[in-house]
Each structure stands twice: as C-alpha cells, then as structure tokens.
Design a protein around this motif. Structure first.
Motif, mmCIF file in Angstrom:
data_model
loop_
_atom_site.group_PDB
_atom_site.id
_atom_site.type_symbol
_atom_site.label_atom_id
_atom_site.label_comp_id
_atom_site.label_asym_id
_atom_site.label_seq_id
_atom_site.Cartn_x
_atom_site.Cartn_y
_atom_site.Cartn_z
ATOM 1 N N ILE A 62 0.741 -1.210 -0.256
ATOM 2 C CA ILE A 62 0.022 -0.014 -0.195
ATOM 3 C C ILE A 62 1.001 1.216 -0.033
ATOM 4 C CG2 ILE A 62 -1.853 -1.145 1.394
ATOM 5 C CD1 ILE A 62 -0.882 0.597 3.734
ATOM 6 N N VAL A 63 0.346 2.325 -0.268
ATOM 7 C CA VAL A 63 0.792 3.587 -0.043
ATOM 8 C C VAL A 63 -0.079 4.358 0.717
ATOM 9 C CG1 VAL A 63 1.566 5.749 -1.540
ATOM 10 C CG2 VAL A 63 1.837 3.614 -2.474
ATOM 11 N N THR A 64 0.594 5.115 1.650
ATOM 12 C CA THR A 64 -0.331 5.974 2.568
ATOM 13 C C THR A 64 -0.260 7.529 1.884
ATOM 14 O OG1 THR A 64 1.479 6.792 3.902
ATOM 15 C CG2 THR A 64 0.365 4.699 4.582
ATOM 16 N N ILE A 65 -1.223 8.042 2.556
ATOM 17 C CA ILE A 65 -1.671 9.409 2.047
ATOM 18 C C ILE A 65 -0.268 10.287 2.033
ATOM 19 C CG2 ILE A 65 -2.596 11.783 2.877
ATOM 20 C CD1 ILE A 65 -5.142 9.961 3.404
ATOM 21 N N GLY A 66 0.413 9.991 3.358
ATOM 22 C CA GLY A 66 1.858 10.819 3.654
ATOM 23 C C GLY A 66 2.899 10.363 2.567
ATOM 24 N N GLY A 70 4.371 0.349 1.986
ATOM 25 C CA GLY A 70 4.461 -0.721 3.086
ATOM 26 C C GLY A 70 3.513 -1.904 2.869
ATOM 27 N N THR A 71 4.049 -3.016 3.383
ATOM 28 C CA THR A 71 3.282 -4.297 3.043
ATOM 29 C C THR A 71 2.248 -4.534 4.583
ATOM 30 O OG1 THR A 71 5.089 -5.219 1.841
ATOM 31 C CG2 THR A 71 3.429 -6.827 2.887
ATOM 32 N N VAL A 101 -3.551 0.985 -3.129
ATOM 33 C CA VAL A 101 -3.036 -0.379 -3.111
ATOM 34 C C VAL A 101 -2.414 -0.676 -4.351
ATOM 35 C CG1 VAL A 101 -3.465 -2.970 -2.924
ATOM 36 C CG2 VAL A 101 -4.883 -1.465 -1.598
ATOM 37 N N LEU A 102 -0.787 -1.158 -4.257
ATOM 38 C CA LEU A 102 -0.241 -1.189 -5.260
ATOM 39 C C LEU A 102 -0.331 -2.575 -6.068
ATOM 40 C CD1 LEU A 102 3.323 0.326 -4.096
ATOM 41 C CD2 LEU A 102 1.674 1.448 -5.572
ATOM 42 N N LYS A 103 -0.463 -2.724 -7.436
ATOM 43 C CA LYS A 103 -0.612 -4.143 -7.963
ATOM 44 C C LYS A 103 0.946 -4.393 -8.405
ATOM 45 C CE LYS A 103 -4.986 -3.705 -7.835
ATOM 46 N NZ LYS A 103 -5.630 -4.400 -6.657
ATOM 47 N N THR A 108 -0.956 -9.252 -11.981
ATOM 48 C CA THR A 108 -1.606 -8.766 -13.353
ATOM 49 C C THR A 108 -1.067 -9.746 -14.311
ATOM 50 O OG1 THR A 108 0.258 -7.330 -13.948
ATOM 51 C CG2 THR A 108 -1.393 -6.260 -12.545
ATOM 52 N N GLN A 109 0.059 -10.206 -14.556
ATOM 53 C CA GLN A 109 0.419 -11.173 -15.582
ATOM 54 C C GLN A 109 -0.370 -12.765 -15.491
ATOM 55 O OE1 GLN A 109 4.388 -11.559 -15.637
ATOM 56 N NE2 GLN A 109 4.710 -9.310 -16.647
ATOM 57 N N ASN A 110 -0.549 -12.904 -14.260
ATOM 58 C CA ASN A 110 -1.248 -14.334 -13.960
ATOM 59 C C ASN A 110 -2.650 -14.330 -14.084
ATOM 60 O OD1 ASN A 110 1.237 -15.542 -13.176
ATOM 61 N ND2 ASN A 110 0.974 -14.944 -11.140
ATOM 62 N N LYS A 111 -3.374 -13.051 -14.195
ATOM 63 C CA LYS A 111 -4.904 -13.203 -14.352
ATOM 64 C C LYS A 111 -5.133 -12.988 -15.830
ATOM 65 C CE LYS A 111 -5.563 -11.441 -9.804
ATOM 66 N NZ LYS A 111 -6.333 -10.296 -9.034
#
Length: 111
Positions: A62-66, A70-71, A101-103, A108-111
């Motif tokens: 994820i990426v926070t607003i700040g 992190g995981t 939420v970072l992908k 993305t390649q497996n789907k």
C-alpha cells in the motif's frame, strides 16, 4: 456635474408583470449541473475508496496519504499494521490514511 451623473446612472425599473419561470428554470438547471458534475462524481470516488480500503488483505502493498510504502501485516478494525523499508520497521496506521493499493506485475500477468 455630480448631479447630472447621478441622474444618468439611475437603476432601470423592472416590469412587475414579468414571469418568474425563466429564473426558476435557470436555478433548477444550475442545481442539476452541480449535481452531475460535482456531487455525483465525488460520491462515486468516495465509494471506490471505501471499497478499496475494505478489501485490504494481509500481504497487500500500500501507499499511505503521506507517501509511505509498506506491506500490510495485521488488519484490526480501523487500524492496519504495515512493514516498511529494508530495516523492516513496523507502523500502525489508520485504515482511512491508505491512499492506494499497489498491484504487482506478477499478479497482473497471472490473471
């Protein structure tokens, strides 16, 4: 001279028998424009953010607003514990402070 200026800039009188319908139609039109271009898109965006935050899972990056990346380690009510950086420091943040939420490329390649 000043007296002449005051006479020439007098406010025009309005016709008291005029219709109020054009004014009502313009006001309704403005309300509709505000709804469709401002209120409705903002509600859609808020719903998408709430869905994203509610669908968090352990292991998501994820990426926070700040701007902290992190995981997710633990999810408990409205708090989320994340692990950041190479030194594996742990932070507890509020769920509402998650921006995205970072992908992963592999996901993305497996789907």
């Amino acid at each position: 001279m000043l007296h002449f200026f005051a006479e020439t800039t007098a406010a025009p009188t309005t016709n008291p028998t005029g219709s109020i319908w054009p004014t009502i139609i313009m006001l309704v039109g403005m309300v509709l424009v505000f709804y469709f271009f401002i209120i409705r898109p903002q509600k859609k965006q808020d719903k998408a953010m709430a869905d994203m935050r509610n669908s968090l899972a352990v292991g998501d990056e994820i990426v926070t607003i700040g701007g902290i990346i992190g995981t997710v380690l633990i999810i408990k009510d409205d708090k989320v514990m994340i692990e950041t950086g190479n030194d594996r420091s742990k932070l507890t943040i509020l769920r509402n402070s998650i921006k995205t939420v970072l992908k992963d490329d592999e996901d993305t390649q497996n789907k």
